[in-house]
Design a protein around this motif. Structure first.
Motif, PDB file in Angstrom:
ATOM      1  N   HIS A  88       0.852  -1.189   0.000  1.00 35.31           N
ATOM      2  CA  HIS A  88       0.000   0.000   0.000  1.00 35.31           C
ATOM      3  C   HIS A  88       0.887   1.237   0.000  1.00 35.31           C
ATOM      4  N   GLY A  89       0.539   2.241  -0.792  1.00 30.96           N
ATOM      5  CA  GLY A  89       1.389   3.406  -0.999  1.00 30.96           C
ATOM      6  C   GLY A  89       1.285   4.475   0.069  1.00 30.96           C
ATOM      7  N   PHE A  90       1.073   4.076   1.314  1.00 31.48           N
ATOM      8  CA  PHE A  90       1.115   4.966   2.480  1.00 31.48           C
ATOM      9  C   PHE A  90       1.665   4.187   3.666  1.00 31.48           C
ATOM     10  N   ARG A  91       2.364   4.907   4.546  1.00 26.48           N
ATOM     11  CA  ARG A  91       2.827   4.287   5.788  1.00 26.48           C
ATOM     12  C   ARG A  91       2.777   5.332   6.910  1.00 26.48           C
ATOM     13  N   TYR A  92       1.633   5.454   7.518  1.00 27.72           N
ATOM     14  CA  TYR A  92       1.477   6.369   8.647  1.00 27.72           C
ATOM     15  C   TYR A  92       1.895   5.666   9.929  1.00 27.72           C
ATOM     16  N   GLU A  93       2.769   6.312  10.680  1.00 29.42           N
ATOM     17  CA  GLU A  93       3.249   5.780  11.954  1.00 29.42           C
ATOM     18  C   GLU A  93       2.584   6.519  13.108  1.00 29.42           C
ATOM     19  N   ASP A 101      -5.017  17.712  18.042  1.00 32.01           N
ATOM     20  CA  ASP A 101      -6.399  18.166  18.184  1.00 32.01           C
ATOM     21  C   ASP A 101      -7.325  17.005  17.863  1.00 32.01           C
ATOM     22  N   HIS A 102      -8.609  17.213  18.113  1.00 28.31           N
ATOM     23  CA  HIS A 102      -9.563  16.115  17.964  1.00 28.31           C
ATOM     24  C   HIS A 102      -9.696  15.655  16.525  1.00 28.31           C
ATOM     25  N   LEU A 103      -9.554  16.565  15.551  1.00 28.67           N
ATOM     26  CA  LEU A 103      -9.685  16.149  14.151  1.00 28.67           C
ATOM     27  C   LEU A 103      -8.478  15.342  13.699  1.00 28.67           C
ATOM     28  N   SER A 104      -7.282  15.744  14.124  1.00 24.09           N
ATOM     29  CA  SER A 104      -6.091  14.960  13.793  1.00 24.09           C
ATOM     30  C   SER A 104      -6.216  13.547  14.342  1.00 24.09           C
ATOM     31  N   ALA A 105      -6.719  13.422  15.559  1.00 22.71           N
ATOM     32  CA  ALA A 105      -6.897  12.099  16.157  1.00 22.71           C
ATOM     33  C   ALA A 105      -7.906  11.274  15.377  1.00 22.71           C
ATOM     34  N   GLN A 106      -8.987  11.909  14.938  1.00 19.56           N
ATOM     35  CA  GLN A 106      -9.974  11.188  14.139  1.00 19.56           C
ATOM     36  C   GLN A 106      -9.360  10.662  12.849  1.00 19.56           C
ATOM     37  N   TRP A 107      -8.584  11.504  12.180  1.00 18.08           N
ATOM     38  CA  TRP A 107      -7.988  11.076  10.916  1.00 18.08           C
ATOM     39  C   TRP A 107      -7.084   9.865  11.123  1.00 18.08           C
ATOM     40  N   TYR A 112      -5.908   6.801   8.712  1.00 20.90           N
ATOM     41  CA  TYR A 112      -4.484   6.673   8.421  1.00 20.90           C
ATOM     42  C   TYR A 112      -3.809   5.455   9.025  1.00 20.90           C
ATOM     43  N   ALA A 113      -4.239   5.017  10.190  1.00 21.04           N
ATOM     44  CA  ALA A 113      -3.520   3.961  10.907  1.00 21.04           C
ATOM     45  C   ALA A 113      -3.353   2.722  10.033  1.00 21.04           C
ATOM     46  N   GLN A 114      -2.184   2.113  10.123  1.00 20.52           N
ATOM     47  CA  GLN A 114      -1.894   0.952   9.285  1.00 20.52           C
ATOM     48  C   GLN A 114      -2.906  -0.169   9.499  1.00 20.52           C
TER      49      GLN A 114
END
Length: 591
Positions: A88-93, A101-107, A112-114
């Protein structure tokens, strides 16, 4: 060994809608992970690649590319059990960034989480102990691999520029033999891609979709009128440094979702934003020109520094910014590099291809090989064509013709002013139609550009069309430096139309005397090449207009059924699908 790569962040668009609601429809495409696609590779090269939008009709979709994956497997006669690695062409750590903030946590938690993305994959292809291993490839590594490993260069500077990867906006690599090594990266707040997309929004166009309209509008404007303002927006620092302080105007989580802070700052400096249906004026053209100029100067600033540091004389480009054909042409003509290669699916659809290539090279290191044309999608077959034509009514006439007759008839039609759709072989991978899913027309006609824009494709009048020309004739009509012809194969370079031919090629010569040229080679596209050569024999100009075979709001056609149905409801004069010429009974050309 089969390696499957895919791109897109399923669930991202749904979360964006939930956060913004219906009142922010234009901003809903300000989201990571669109242009979902799939690609399948083995030790011999690319076996298949396709974008999901061609199957579900949703342009630029980020939905999990189940249809595209299945199509790639079918093309190879394989199943998922034959695949060794899925990449998969993403690797969020995990990172403190996702707790800001609350929106970053939601994303992170929902998209994003593997584990989330593995769950999405296994919802479509249940986990199987005998099935493939799953790999998460960092986004910019995927982009870099997509270009470098298909370039054929023994070594090259590799630059990826887009809106953002996981936490970067521009990354520089050294490619030497089988190895890709990171040299430098630039943070999201230095993103040239985000700046250009917000400028697209400011000018009344669609973010993540219409950036090429800004590029096409720019030649109508004065690059100098707003240069001082853009020098504030994009700051060039010593040693290749780059900052875009304008992007820090987004202060709140909601502003980061919509870029409203940046848009307010743009309005403070440049005046009110244009509404989508408002008239385009000289001010908008000047803003587009200044934005394009700022992008080119920033890219050349970075490239010049890393050309000096590394000594590398060849360049590979990828990422959404590498779809800016005008910037690519400026880089090619700058003299910084001997050769420039842009992977034809440079945007996030190409991250699927790059993820597969990166994972394959990690398992089995190999030096780059030069790619052929990206005819990697679904193939038109004789039975498919026959079935698609079966229900055409008496208002259409069909003729199955040998190649020489077909070429002669099509060139005659085009010479009379007809617009002819061409559907052949395997579908192209990437945003450009390169002769297998194209609309062709006469570039000598002074009215053809307006006819194609207003009547056939129903789009803005200012937008230019690309010329196609045989490789052996390219330098005669266009400013194609000797030895660089291959850089123009994928219609991703703008260059000059030679002065003696600008008036003779009005349908493809932009207001500044430029054109987005496609060089066509006989061995890769024999029918298209033959059409060009016969056109040259008759008219003295072996050039045709080439634009994508689709109508407004529609992805490029994929199957014979798509081709016939799109032709039937359009104003196009003729269609060549396989070896069959379809015309409208009793109708003359209209342009």
């Amino acid at each position: 060994m089969l390696t499957l790569g895919y791109s897109g962040l399923d669930r991202g668009a749904a979360l964006k809608r939930a956060i913004l609601g219906d009142g922010w429809r234009r901003e809903q495409r300000i989201v990571q992970g669109l242009d979902a696609a799939a690609a399948l590779v083995d030790e011999t090269g690319v076996l298949a690649a396709a974008a999901q939008e061609r199957y579900d009709g949703d342009k630029g979709t980020g939905r999990f590319p189940r249809d595209a994956i299945d199509a790639c497997l079918r093309a190879a006669g394989a199943t998922m059990r034959d695949v060794e690695v899925v990449a998969h062409g993403f690797r969020y750590e995990p990172s403190p960034v996702w707790q800001l903030d609350h929106l970053s946590a939601q994303w992170y938690q929902q998209v994003y989480a593997q584990q989330v993305q593995r769950d999405v994959f296994h919802a479509h292809y249940p986990a199987d102990p005998a099935g493939p291993r799953f790999a998460h490839v960092p986004h910019h590594e995927a982009h870099a691999a997509s270009s470098y490993y298909l370039s054929g260069f023994a070594e090259a500077l590799v630059v990826v520029a887009d809106g953002m990867g996981e936490q970067e906006s521009l990354t520089v690599f050294e490619g030497r033999g089988p190895e890709l090594r990171r040299v430098a990266s630039y943070p999201i707040l230095a993103s040239l891609g985000i700046l250009y997309s917000v400028l697209t929004h400011y000018l009344g166009f669609q973010v993540g979709m219409d950036e090429y309209k800004v590029m096409g509008l720019a030649p109508y404007g004065d690059r100098q009128r707003h240069r001082a303002t853009f020098d504030e927006f994009v700051q060039l620092k010593p040693d290749g440094g780059l900052a875009v302080p304008l992007l820090s105007a987004n202060k709140s989580p909601m502003e980061r979702e919509t870029h409203q802070g940046v848009l307010r700052r743009l309005e403070e400096k440049l005046g009110p934003a244009r509404e989508p249906d408002a008239e385009l004026g000289q001010h908008h053209m000047d803003v587009a020109a200044a934005g394009q100029d700022a992008l080119e100067r920033a890219l050349l600033h970075v490239l010049g520094e890393y050309r000096r540091r590394t000594g590398l004389r060849r360049l590979c480009l990828a990422g959404g910014v590498a779809l800016n054909c005008t910037a690519n042409g400026a880089i090619l003509h700058s003299g910084l590099f001997d050769e420039v290669f842009v992977q034809p699916a440079a945007g996030d659809d190409g991250a699927a291809l790059g993820a597969a290539l990166y994972a394959a090279r990690q398992a089995r290191p190999a030096a780059p090989t030069g790619m052929a044309m990206p005819y990697w999608g679904d193939e038109l077959t004789g039975p498919d064509v026959a079935a698609a034509l079966r229900d055409l009514g008496p208002e259409f006439t069909t003729h199955r013709l040998p190649t020489d007759r077909l070429v002669a008839e099509v060139v005659t039609l085009i010479g009379r002013g007809a617009t002819v759709a061409l559907a052949q072989g395997r579908m192209e991978f990437g945003p450009r139609a390169l002769g297998n899913r194209s609309i062709l027309a006469d570039p000598r006609s002074p009215t053809m550009r307006a006819h194609l824009n207003n009547v056939v494709k129903q789009r803005e009048e200012f937008r230019p069309f690309a010329p196609a020309v045989p490789r052996e004739d390219a330098a005669t009509y266009f400013d194609v430096p000797p030895g660089t012809e291959s850089a123009f194969r994928h219609m991703l370079m703008v260059t000059g139309v030679r002065a003696p031919f600008r008036d003779r090629l009005p349908a493809v010569t932009h207001v500044d005397g430029s054109a987005r040229v496609q060089v066509v080679e006989r061995e890769s596209a024999p029918l298209f090449w033959a059409l060009l050569r016969e056109t040259g024999r008759r008219t003295g100009l072996p050039v045709l207009v080439n634009t994508s075979f689709n109508l407004r709001g529609q992805p490029i056609v994929r199957t014979a059924v798509d081709a016939v149905a799109t032709y039937a409801r359009s104003t196009l004069d003729a269609l060549v699908v396989g070896d069959v010429l379809v015309t409208r009974t009793g109708r003359e050309a209209t342009a």
